[in-house]
Structure formats: structure tokens, C-alpha cells
Write a protein that holds these residues in place. Sequence first.
Motif, PDB file in Angstrom:
ATOM      1  N   ILE A  56      16.047  79.642  31.124  1.00 51.81           N
ATOM      2  CA  ILE A  56      17.316  79.542  30.412  1.00 51.81           C
ATOM      3  C   ILE A  56      17.075  79.013  28.996  1.00 51.81           C
ATOM      4  O   ILE A  56      17.740  79.400  28.053  1.00 51.81           O
ATOM      5  CB  ILE A  56      18.300  78.647  31.195  1.00 51.81           C
ATOM      6  CG1 ILE A  56      18.712  79.364  32.487  1.00 51.81           C
ATOM      7  CG2 ILE A  56      19.536  78.312  30.377  1.00 51.81           C
ATOM      8  CD1 ILE A  56      19.523  78.525  33.424  1.00 51.81           C
ATOM      9  N   GLN A  76      11.039  85.412  35.943  1.00 51.68           N
ATOM     10  CA  GLN A  76      10.648  84.078  36.366  1.00 51.68           C
ATOM     11  C   GLN A  76      10.518  84.036  37.885  1.00 51.68           C
ATOM     12  O   GLN A  76      11.249  84.694  38.595  1.00 51.68           O
ATOM     13  CB  GLN A  76      11.647  83.050  35.843  1.00 51.68           C
ATOM     14  CG  GLN A  76      13.093  83.364  36.130  1.00 51.68           C
ATOM     15  CD  GLN A  76      13.561  82.670  37.375  1.00 51.68           C
ATOM     16  OE1 GLN A  76      12.901  81.763  37.853  1.00 51.68           O
ATOM     17  NE2 GLN A  76      14.673  83.108  37.901  1.00 51.68           N
ATOM     18  N   TRP A  80      16.319  79.022  42.290  1.00 51.23           N
ATOM     19  CA  TRP A  80      16.929  77.734  41.983  1.00 51.23           C
ATOM     20  C   TRP A  80      17.989  77.376  43.011  1.00 51.23           C
ATOM     21  O   TRP A  80      18.809  78.213  43.377  1.00 51.23           O
ATOM     22  CB  TRP A  80      17.569  77.808  40.596  1.00 51.23           C
ATOM     23  CG  TRP A  80      18.265  76.567  40.137  1.00 51.23           C
ATOM     24  CD1 TRP A  80      17.709  75.352  39.925  1.00 51.23           C
ATOM     25  CD2 TRP A  80      19.659  76.433  39.804  1.00 51.23           C
ATOM     26  NE1 TRP A  80      18.669  74.476  39.472  1.00 51.23           N
ATOM     27  CE2 TRP A  80      19.865  75.103  39.395  1.00 51.23           C
ATOM     28  CE3 TRP A  80      20.750  77.317  39.811  1.00 51.23           C
ATOM     29  CZ2 TRP A  80      21.111  74.626  38.998  1.00 51.23           C
ATOM     30  CZ3 TRP A  80      21.985  76.844  39.416  1.00 51.23           C
ATOM     31  CH2 TRP A  80      22.159  75.509  39.021  1.00 51.23           C
ATOM     32  N   VAL A  86      27.381  75.609  45.463  1.00 51.55           N
ATOM     33  CA  VAL A  86      27.807  76.848  44.818  1.00 51.55           C
ATOM     34  C   VAL A  86      27.856  78.004  45.815  1.00 51.55           C
ATOM     35  O   VAL A  86      27.381  79.104  45.539  1.00 51.55           O
ATOM     36  CB  VAL A  86      26.929  77.237  43.604  1.00 51.55           C
ATOM     37  CG1 VAL A  86      27.614  78.304  42.769  1.00 51.55           C
ATOM     38  CG2 VAL A  86      26.654  76.034  42.721  1.00 51.55           C
ATOM     39  N   PHE A  88      30.182  80.714  47.507  1.00 48.61           N
ATOM     40  CA  PHE A  88      31.424  81.321  47.054  1.00 48.61           C
ATOM     41  C   PHE A  88      32.409  81.455  48.217  1.00 48.61           C
ATOM     42  O   PHE A  88      32.058  82.008  49.260  1.00 48.61           O
ATOM     43  CB  PHE A  88      31.152  82.677  46.418  1.00 48.61           C
ATOM     44  CG  PHE A  88      30.310  82.551  45.170  1.00 48.61           C
ATOM     45  CD1 PHE A  88      30.693  81.692  44.149  1.00 48.61           C
ATOM     46  CD2 PHE A  88      29.135  83.250  45.036  1.00 48.61           C
ATOM     47  CE1 PHE A  88      29.925  81.549  43.008  1.00 48.61           C
ATOM     48  CE2 PHE A  88      28.348  83.121  43.892  1.00 48.61           C
ATOM     49  CZ  PHE A  88      28.748  82.268  42.882  1.00 48.61           C
ATOM     50  N   VAL A 103      21.073  89.990  44.448  1.00 49.66           N
ATOM     51  CA  VAL A 103      21.027  89.837  42.992  1.00 49.66           C
ATOM     52  C   VAL A 103      19.607  89.560  42.510  1.00 49.66           C
ATOM     53  O   VAL A 103      19.093  90.259  41.639  1.00 49.66           O
ATOM     54  CB  VAL A 103      21.987  88.718  42.531  1.00 49.66           C
ATOM     55  CG1 VAL A 103      21.878  88.529  41.026  1.00 49.66           C
ATOM     56  CG2 VAL A 103      23.408  89.066  42.925  1.00 49.66           C
ATOM     57  N   ALA A 104      18.961  88.532  43.091  1.00 50.22           N
ATOM     58  CA  ALA A 104      17.635  88.169  42.601  1.00 50.22           C
ATOM     59  C   ALA A 104      16.560  89.061  43.199  1.00 50.22           C
ATOM     60  O   ALA A 104      15.606  89.445  42.530  1.00 50.22           O
ATOM     61  CB  ALA A 104      17.335  86.709  42.918  1.00 50.22           C
ATOM     62  N   GLN A 152      16.183  84.864  47.923  1.00 50.85           N
ATOM     63  CA  GLN A 152      15.875  85.488  46.636  1.00 50.85           C
ATOM     64  C   GLN A 152      14.478  86.099  46.613  1.00 50.85           C
ATOM     65  O   GLN A 152      14.186  86.940  45.770  1.00 50.85           O
ATOM     66  CB  GLN A 152      15.995  84.462  45.500  1.00 50.85           C
ATOM     67  CG  GLN A 152      17.416  83.945  45.327  1.00 50.85           C
ATOM     68  CD  GLN A 152      17.559  83.030  44.118  1.00 50.85           C
ATOM     69  OE1 GLN A 152      16.782  83.111  43.174  1.00 50.85           O
ATOM     70  NE2 GLN A 152      18.557  82.173  44.139  1.00 50.85           N
TER      71      GLN A 152
ATOM     72  N   ALA B 147      27.858  75.680  37.218  1.00 52.06           N
ATOM     73  CA  ALA B 147      26.754  75.845  38.167  1.00 52.06           C
ATOM     74  C   ALA B 147      26.704  77.283  38.688  1.00 52.06           C
ATOM     75  O   ALA B 147      25.622  77.847  38.865  1.00 52.06           O
ATOM     76  CB  ALA B 147      26.902  74.861  39.318  1.00 52.06           C
ATOM     77  N   ALA B 148      27.877  77.878  38.915  1.00 55.19           N
ATOM     78  CA  ALA B 148      27.916  79.255  39.408  1.00 55.19           C
ATOM     79  C   ALA B 148      27.330  80.201  38.363  1.00 55.19           C
ATOM     80  O   ALA B 148      26.584  81.126  38.692  1.00 55.19           O
ATOM     81  CB  ALA B 148      29.342  79.660  39.750  1.00 55.19           C
ATOM     82  N   THR B 150      25.150  79.357  36.019  1.00 52.97           N
ATOM     83  CA  THR B 150      23.713  79.103  35.951  1.00 52.97           C
ATOM     84  C   THR B 150      22.998  79.774  37.118  1.00 52.97           C
ATOM     85  O   THR B 150      21.937  80.383  36.947  1.00 52.97           O
ATOM     86  CB  THR B 150      23.424  77.593  35.972  1.00 52.97           C
ATOM     87  OG1 THR B 150      24.204  76.974  34.947  1.00 52.97           O
ATOM     88  CG2 THR B 150      21.964  77.299  35.718  1.00 52.97           C
ATOM     89  N   LEU B 151      23.606  79.676  38.302  1.00 52.31           N
ATOM     90  CA  LEU B 151      23.001  80.309  39.477  1.00 52.31           C
ATOM     91  C   LEU B 151      22.803  81.804  39.228  1.00 52.31           C
ATOM     92  O   LEU B 151      21.714  82.342  39.464  1.00 52.31           O
ATOM     93  CB  LEU B 151      23.881  80.088  40.707  1.00 52.31           C
ATOM     94  CG  LEU B 151      23.395  80.783  41.977  1.00 52.31           C
ATOM     95  CD1 LEU B 151      22.103  80.157  42.465  1.00 52.31           C
ATOM     96  CD2 LEU B 151      24.446  80.728  43.067  1.00 52.31           C
ATOM     97  N   MET B 152      23.854  82.464  38.731  1.00 42.74           N
ATOM     98  CA  MET B 152      23.749  83.900  38.487  1.00 42.74           C
ATOM     99  C   MET B 152      22.688  84.182  37.423  1.00 42.74           C
ATOM    100  O   MET B 152      21.947  85.149  37.513  1.00 42.74           O
ATOM    101  CB  MET B 152      25.106  84.468  38.053  1.00 42.74           C
ATOM    102  CG  MET B 152      26.183  84.417  39.124  1.00 42.74           C
ATOM    103  SD  MET B 152      25.704  85.183  40.696  1.00 42.74           S
ATOM    104  CE  MET B 152      25.932  86.914  40.313  1.00 42.74           C
ATOM    105  N   GLU B 153      22.637  83.322  36.420  1.00 43.43           N
ATOM    106  CA  GLU B 153      21.666  83.512  35.349  1.00 43.43           C
ATOM    107  C   GLU B 153      20.236  83.394  35.879  1.00 43.43           C
ATOM    108  O   GLU B 153      19.375  84.216  35.568  1.00 43.43           O
ATOM    109  CB  GLU B 153      21.930  82.465  34.255  1.00 43.43           C
ATOM    110  CG  GLU B 153      21.385  82.864  32.906  1.00 43.43           C
ATOM    111  CD  GLU B 153      21.708  81.823  31.839  1.00 43.43           C
ATOM    112  OE1 GLU B 153      22.640  81.020  32.057  1.00 43.43           O
ATOM    113  OE2 GLU B 153      21.018  81.820  30.816  1.00 43.43           O
ATOM    114  N   THR B 154      20.004  82.345  36.704  1.00 43.75           N
ATOM    115  CA  THR B 154      18.645  82.174  37.221  1.00 43.75           C
ATOM    116  C   THR B 154      18.278  83.298  38.189  1.00 43.75           C
ATOM    117  O   THR B 154      17.108  83.563  38.413  1.00 43.75           O
ATOM    118  CB  THR B 154      18.453  80.839  37.967  1.00 43.75           C
ATOM    119  OG1 THR B 154      19.336  80.813  39.084  1.00 43.75           O
ATOM    120  CG2 THR B 154      18.745  79.655  37.073  1.00 43.75           C
ATOM    121  N   MET B 155      19.287  83.948  38.758  1.00 45.04           N
ATOM    122  CA  MET B 155      18.981  85.070  39.660  1.00 45.04           C
ATOM    123  C   MET B 155      18.823  86.368  38.871  1.00 45.04           C
ATOM    124  O   MET B 155      18.636  87.436  39.445  1.00 45.04           O
ATOM    125  CB  MET B 155      20.077  85.217  40.720  1.00 45.04           C
ATOM    126  CG  MET B 155      20.102  84.039  41.694  1.00 45.04           C
ATOM    127  SD  MET B 155      20.862  84.388  43.292  1.00 45.04           S
ATOM    128  CE  MET B 155      22.531  84.731  42.859  1.00 45.04           C
TER     129      MET B 155
END
Lengths: 256, 255
Positions: A56, A76, A80, A86, A88, A103-104, A152, B147-148, B150-155
Motif C-alpha cells: 500500500i 505481493q 492480510w 471485516v 461482510f 478476489v486474491a 487467499q 479496514a474493508a 484496505t482488505l480489498m486493496e491488499t487482496m
Amino acid sequence: MTQIELEGVSKSFKGREGELEVLDGISLRVQPGEFVSILGPSGCGKSTLFSLLTGIEAADSGTLLAGGEELAAGHQPFAWMPQDDVLFPWRTVLGNVALGAEVAGGLARRDARARALELLPTFGLEAFADSRPFQLSGGMRQRAALARTVAQGHDVLLLDEPFGALDALTRTDLQLWLEQIWERERWTVVLITHDVREAVLLSDRVYVLGPRPATVRLELEIPLPRPRTLETLADPQVAALEHELLAALDVGTART
Amino acid sequence: MRQLGRLVPALLVIALLLIVWQLYSTLGDVGSDLLPAPSRVASAGWADRSSLSDNLLPTVREVVLGFALSLSFAFALSILLDRSQAVRRALTPVLIGSQTLPIIVLAPLVVIWFGFGLTPKILLVALVTFFPLLVGLLEGYASTTRAAMTLMETMGAGWWKTWRLVRLPSALPSFFTGLRISVTYAVVAAIFAEYAGAELGLGIYMQSAKNSFRTDLVLAAVILCALLTLALYALTFALQRLLMPWYAQSRERPS
């Protein structure tokens, strides 16, 4: 080959009152299948370190290698797990876990759900596949969040104070549970925490970071035999190790 | 049964209002043509039921089509505004400005521009209803936790995936709040547009009833409008249950 290798990593932010130095020449190493903790006071730059690892943010200087290769933005090897689960609310437990694989991991929806379904028993959640997150206890929610992290399919789990929001009893319970699972799965884990007991109980090695600008103050092997259980906490070595870590953090000198 | 039970207080209040109205118009010294009693409104409305329903249908059609337009517009615009800060800054003043146009002035103008057909009504309904929808969506997107994101970003999720999987579902509760505000405007907007010129519709029906001093029929049409709005309002809850089954469940749980 070393899984993660940081060499002289520094990072500062430009604020209104000039430069804020956060990380000052951090070097650390994580071997495959190793459980490494990064212990430090709040605000010491642990989260900044995470942002660097997850791509990031970019480091000002120093090298970050993963599996011998330079960490590049958008590529990467870390999965995380945030402190707040978190999860949903519009997804079932299965759906939330599958999100990691989808997604990952880049799996198709169907394959992602199949993968998630395989994972649930490991996390003791097979009976809750179709439950909604709000129906779960705090501990179960963290387990589901960990399952999503594992789903992931990355090489390294990056756990960001994963049990910090739980009550003390649930926390200890989950720490012992994680130890048990880890014995079986042997993931490579980097755990960020300010809980000294957690670091001692779970880690192979602990890096202690000082206050900002953070440097590595101490690298400590945790030679406690595995598997570690509730009985481990009665081992006199534990008290000695905790003492050493706390001393490295200047805890008890009442400077704060 | 429990559902029906919850309606009892509302029905009691309505019954009480009708009784007061009935007593006032029969015992008070207002002329029964000025304020006809509810019983007379009901019987006159019933006698004219075929004309009323002929005029109700066009109004319903305008509301539904206007809403369809308004929803598509609000969604498309919300994506644009959520995507880009620059677009948001550029368009926000214009969008707020659009809400200050007095509908009483605008309605005749729209009729002059687009004629007596369906178009001006749809446009007016859409103009009046899109804003609460848009604000609901934007506020909803903004409620997505850091946080949600960031989570999506890190994924490694891109903007679109993050919007579809996280921001849109996060926005739904607030979207429905906007939707409920806008349905209460929708029927009024359609009536206004018809008032300014139409061949059929409850607005034009009220106007011609008023011109021939049939206050009982005007009130009958007013009550029909209120019922229509109530029905639309109830529909938003049904829709919400359908689209967000988790929401009601998570709220019913005492914790």
C-alpha cells in the motif's frame, strides 16, 4: 530460501510539522514455515511496516524481498488479516471465506466456494457455513476471518493484532487454538502484536521494535518446545522470556 | 397475525380522524359542499369509481416510469461521483441547484417544452425523486469502513470489484432510506405535472372536479393519492427484505 527479507528499510511521512520518521533501518528475516512476531508499543510504526509489506505504501530506502525477489507494487505474497474481522454481513460465513479465494486467489466464484468449503473444518466452522457473521461469537468471527486470510492462497499470513479486540479469556483460547492449527498447517506467519504473552506463546522468533522512529531493539528466539499448550504458560522459561521482552521495551521505567 | 397486530394503532388513529371529520362536517356550521363528510366522499368516490380508476392508472404509470428513470440516473451518477473526486466537486453544486427549482413553476414549463404526453410527467417525477436516492447512495458508499477498503486493496481488488463487492452492499441500508423519502415525493410530483396539463390522471381529475365544485370528488382523489403513496412505501420494505435479507435478521436479534 528466506521467505521475507527486509534490509535497512526506512520510511517517513511528510506532515504539517515537517518530516515524521516512522521506520529507521528495519532489518528482519522470516524463513518458510516460521512463526515470527513483531512486538512493539502502540504507534511505533507496526502498521506502517504492514503497509509496506502489503504494497500500500512504498519504502523510502532499503530493500524488501519476498522469496528472493523484490516486492513490487500490485504483486505481493501476503494475505492480510485485520484486527476487526471485516466480515461482510451480506455474505454468509462460507461467502466471506470464499471472498479471499475469489478476489486474491483469482478463482472463479464456484471454485472459490468449493475451496472455502474445504477450509471450514480446519477452522471449526463447518456447521456455520450458511450462518451470517452476526450470528457468530467474537472468537468464531476471528476464526472465519483467519479462514478468509488462508483462502487467499498466498505464501505468508500477515496477522495484524488479530486478537486485540477480544476479551482476555477468548483471546487466550484463540491463541492456544491458533497454536494447535499452526502445528498442523505450518503456515509462514508474521504476527504484529503488543501482547507480550501472545508473542511468547506463539512465535519461533520475536522482533522487538522501539518507539518512533522504530528500530529493531531485540531479536529473540523463543526456544519453548512445541506443541505449546496451556501447560506451557506454567513453564518458568515463559516468565523469563516475557521479562526480557518487556525490559527491551523499557516497560516499568514509567517514562510514559 | 403479528403483522396485522402492528397495524392496529395506525388504523385506530385513522378511524379517530375520520370520526372527528364526520362529526365536524355534519354537526359544525360548515356547508356540506365546502367540507363534505367522509361518508359522502366515500359514496361519491364509489359512484365515480370507473372514472377514478381510469385516472389512477396513468398516474401510477407516470410514477413507476419516473422512478425507473430516476433510479437508473441516480445509480449511474452515483458511480461516477464515487469514482472521481473531481467529477463530484464539479457536479455537486449543479445537482443541489436542481433541487431548488420550484416545481410549481417548473411543471408548466416542462409541459410547454414536452407537450401533454407522458414525457413531462416522467421527467418531473424523476427530477424530484433522484436526489434523495443519490444522496442515500453516496452516503452509503462513504460508510464503507477503512479496514474493508484496505482488505480489498491488499487482496488486489480493483476499483470496480471493490465497488461491486463492498461499496454497493454497504450502501444499501442508506439507499433504502433515500428511497423511502423519495417515494413520498413521487406521487405529489406526478399530480403537479398533471395539474399543469394532461389528458388523464388524478391531477387533472382533481382539477376538473374542483372547477365544478365537486369537493367530495377532489377529496376522494386525494385519499386515493395517499393510499398510493402508502402502498409504494410498503413496497420499499418488501424490496428491502428481498434485497437485504441479512439486515432485518441482524436487527431482530436482541444483543
